[in-house]
Every structure is written in structure tokens, then in C-alpha cells.
Design a protein around this motif. Structure first.
Motif, PDB file in Angstrom:
ATOM      1  N   ASP A 171       4.297  -2.992  -0.126  1.00 47.00           N
ATOM      2  CA  ASP A 171       3.280  -3.989   0.180  1.00 47.00           C
ATOM      3  C   ASP A 171       3.231  -5.026  -0.944  1.00 47.00           C
ATOM      4  O   ASP A 171       3.007  -4.692  -2.103  1.00 47.00           O
ATOM      5  CB  ASP A 171       1.920  -3.297   0.338  1.00 47.00           C
ATOM      6  CG  ASP A 171       0.824  -4.275   0.626  1.00 47.00           C
ATOM      7  OD1 ASP A 171       0.876  -4.940   1.676  1.00 47.00           O
ATOM      8  OD2 ASP A 171      -0.096  -4.389  -0.206  1.00 47.00           O
ATOM      9  N   LEU A 181      -6.116   3.540  -4.127  1.00 45.43           N
ATOM     10  CA  LEU A 181      -5.415   2.793  -3.091  1.00 45.43           C
ATOM     11  C   LEU A 181      -5.727   3.421  -1.741  1.00 45.43           C
ATOM     12  O   LEU A 181      -6.471   4.398  -1.670  1.00 45.43           O
ATOM     13  CB  LEU A 181      -3.908   2.810  -3.364  1.00 45.43           C
ATOM     14  CG  LEU A 181      -3.541   2.157  -4.693  1.00 45.43           C
ATOM     15  CD1 LEU A 181      -3.136   3.216  -5.683  1.00 45.43           C
ATOM     16  CD2 LEU A 181      -2.460   1.141  -4.517  1.00 45.43           C
ATOM     17  N   LEU A 186       7.065   0.292  -3.931  1.00 48.13           N
ATOM     18  CA  LEU A 186       5.862  -0.285  -3.335  1.00 48.13           C
ATOM     19  C   LEU A 186       6.307  -1.321  -2.309  1.00 48.13           C
ATOM     20  O   LEU A 186       6.914  -2.325  -2.658  1.00 48.13           O
ATOM     21  CB  LEU A 186       4.969  -0.934  -4.405  1.00 48.13           C
ATOM     22  CG  LEU A 186       4.331   0.023  -5.392  1.00 48.13           C
ATOM     23  CD1 LEU A 186       3.606  -0.735  -6.483  1.00 48.13           C
ATOM     24  CD2 LEU A 186       3.382   0.981  -4.685  1.00 48.13           C
ATOM     25  N   GLY A 207      -7.586  -9.022  -1.523  1.00 51.24           N
ATOM     26  CA  GLY A 207      -6.892  -7.796  -1.892  1.00 51.24           C
ATOM     27  C   GLY A 207      -7.344  -7.403  -3.286  1.00 51.24           C
ATOM     28  O   GLY A 207      -7.444  -8.258  -4.164  1.00 51.24           O
ATOM     29  N   GLU A 212      -1.233   0.976  -0.237  1.00 48.17           N
ATOM     30  CA  GLU A 212      -1.616  -0.398  -0.520  1.00 48.17           C
ATOM     31  C   GLU A 212      -2.989  -0.501  -1.161  1.00 48.17           C
ATOM     32  O   GLU A 212      -3.811   0.408  -1.055  1.00 48.17           O
ATOM     33  CB  GLU A 212      -1.548  -1.275   0.723  1.00 48.17           C
ATOM     34  CG  GLU A 212      -2.090  -0.721   1.979  1.00 48.17           C
ATOM     35  CD  GLU A 212      -1.874  -1.666   3.163  1.00 48.17           C
ATOM     36  OE1 GLU A 212      -2.406  -2.787   3.160  1.00 48.17           O
ATOM     37  OE2 GLU A 212      -1.172  -1.258   4.105  1.00 48.17           O
ATOM     38  N   ALA A 213      -3.189  -1.624  -1.822  1.00 48.45           N
ATOM     39  CA  ALA A 213      -4.491  -1.947  -2.397  1.00 48.45           C
ATOM     40  C   ALA A 213      -5.454  -2.234  -1.251  1.00 48.45           C
ATOM     41  O   ALA A 213      -5.055  -2.783  -0.224  1.00 48.45           O
ATOM     42  CB  ALA A 213      -4.367  -3.163  -3.308  1.00 48.45           C
ATOM     43  N   LEU A 239      -7.201  -4.316  -6.484  1.00 48.93           N
ATOM     44  CA  LEU A 239      -6.720  -3.061  -7.062  1.00 48.93           C
ATOM     45  C   LEU A 239      -7.826  -2.497  -7.955  1.00 48.93           C
ATOM     46  O   LEU A 239      -8.007  -2.933  -9.088  1.00 48.93           O
ATOM     47  CB  LEU A 239      -5.441  -3.271  -7.885  1.00 48.93           C
ATOM     48  CG  LEU A 239      -4.875  -1.993  -8.499  1.00 48.93           C
ATOM     49  CD1 LEU A 239      -4.481  -0.985  -7.416  1.00 48.93           C
ATOM     50  CD2 LEU A 239      -3.681  -2.307  -9.387  1.00 48.93           C
ATOM     51  N   LYS A 280       1.128  -7.505  -1.782  1.00 43.65           N
ATOM     52  CA  LYS A 280      -0.108  -7.703  -2.545  1.00 43.65           C
ATOM     53  C   LYS A 280      -0.300  -6.571  -3.554  1.00 43.65           C
ATOM     54  O   LYS A 280      -0.737  -6.806  -4.676  1.00 43.65           O
ATOM     55  CB  LYS A 280      -1.322  -7.858  -1.633  1.00 43.65           C
ATOM     56  CG  LYS A 280      -1.798  -6.579  -0.993  1.00 43.65           C
ATOM     57  CD  LYS A 280      -2.999  -6.787  -0.112  1.00 43.65           C
ATOM     58  CE  LYS A 280      -3.310  -5.556   0.686  1.00 43.65           C
ATOM     59  NZ  LYS A 280      -2.241  -5.052   1.518  1.00 43.65           N
ATOM     60  N   THR A 281       0.051  -5.361  -3.163  1.00 44.06           N
ATOM     61  CA  THR A 281      -0.102  -4.221  -4.059  1.00 44.06           C
ATOM     62  C   THR A 281       0.859  -4.328  -5.233  1.00 44.06           C
ATOM     63  O   THR A 281       0.462  -4.120  -6.386  1.00 44.06           O
ATOM     64  CB  THR A 281       0.115  -2.908  -3.283  1.00 44.06           C
ATOM     65  OG1 THR A 281      -0.802  -2.888  -2.183  1.00 44.06           O
ATOM     66  CG2 THR A 281      -0.089  -1.691  -4.164  1.00 44.06           C
TER      67      THR A 281
END
Length: 188
Positions: free
Chosen positions: A169, A56, A167, A43, A75-76, A45, A171-172
């Protein structure tokens, strides 16, 4: 006494494998636990420090649609590790999904996405880019039916979304908070 896996029986093997593990727990009792295995992931960014924006993606997420009627989430860019190193896969995924060719990657960490059910470990990175690094259209790999929408947004807006718990997600959220912690001047 430590816990020990006594047996694993896979009940589905496709893109992901789903299995049932018979486990002897630390107290000596036995229990059954589910395992989902689809490999490890990356993942990333991507952010432009000059313009103070991040890139994103939005794409259909059927499990989110199933539980909450959300068609997509912000999401990333991310994806499964195919061949090569996590860094090679991170660069490939970002290029496929956003059209940006990354040079530098700053490792954030490697975490289990959901250790209670999944074997997936996700390698997380933040990565600076410049507007001249956009080489392709993005949108996802041909033939994978991803229909990805690329979204570029100000870092301040992204940070505000993190603060408002907007947010969805994990991981994001992790990557936004890591970028803000490591490079706070980008969010001023």
C-alpha cells in the motif's frame, strides 16, 4: 499552449464518479482521458513511541483481490473526508478503525493517490499515541461492512517490511518512510 479540458461526460455516478474528459493537449491535438472521482482522503500512521509499535489495519480490498487474489493488505488507517477538516477526519477514521483516540497529528503532506486516473488527494499524517489512548474496539464504522482487523506491530518489523518491498500500500509505505526519516531513534 497549455492543455485544456474541453468537456467531461460522466458515465457512472455512485460512491465514485467515472467520467471521460475530452482534452486539448499542449501540442494542439485532442484526446480522451478517464477520470475517477470519489473525493479526498486521509491516511494516518498511529505509533506508540514508548513501546515502539505502530497500529495498522487489514480489510478486504476487492480490486487487489481481483488482480492478484490478495484478500487484504496491511495498511495505515485511512478514509474519505466527509465533513470537516482533514485533521478531524483523520482522528475520526483512526478511532473508528483502531479504537485509538489521537491527540497530536504530524502532517506529512498532501499527495495525489494516482493522478493519472483519480482526482483524490490524500492528506497524510503520522500520530503518536499511548496505550491509554485506546478507547474502543475499532474494526470500522457500523454499517459500512469494513470488517477491519487491527494489527499492532513493532516499528522495527514495519521498517524491515519497507526495506524488503513487502508493503503493498503506497500510503503506508510513504508514512513508514516519513516516520523513519523524522524519528529515526524509534527504529533502533
Amino acid at each position: 499552449m497549455n492543455a485544456k479540458i474541453l468537456s467531461v461526460r460522466f458515465i457512472h455516478e455512485g460512491w465514485a464518479k467515472f467520467g471521460l474528459a475530452k482534452v486539448r493537449l499542449a501540442d494542439g491535438t485532442e484526446a480522451e482521458r478517464e477520470i475517477e472521482d470519489h473525493g479526498n482522503a486521509v491516511g494516518v500512521l498511529p505509533y506508540d513511541p514508548e513501546r515502539r509499535v505502530a497500529t495498522l489495519v487489514r480489510e478486504l480490498r476487492v480490486p487487489a483481490l481481483y488482480v492478484s487474489s490478495e484478500q487484504t493488505q496491511l495498511e495505515a488507517p485511512a478514509g474519505i473526508i466527509d465533513d470537516g477538516t482533514p485533521e478531524e477526519n483523520a482522528r475520526r477514521e483512526v478511532l473508528e478503525e483502531t479504537g485509538i483516540r489521537l491527540h497530536e497529528l504530524e502532517p506529512v503532506g498532501t499527495t495525489y493517490s494516482c493522478a493519472g486516473i483519480s482526482t483524490e488527494q490524500i492528506h497524510l499524517f503520522v500520530a503518536p499515541y499511548r496505550s491509554t489512548d485506546r478507547e474502543e474496539r475499532g474494526g470500522g464504522a457500523e454499517g459500512e461492512h469494513e470488517t477491519i482487523k487491527v494489527v499492532e506491530m513493532p516499528l522495527a518489523e514495519l521498517s524491515g517490511m519497507a526495506d524488503r518491498a513487502a508493503l503493498r500500500d503506497l500510503k503506508t509505505l510513504t508514512l513508514v518512510l516519513a516516520l523513519r526519516l523524522r524519528h529515526p531513534a524509534l527504529f533502533e
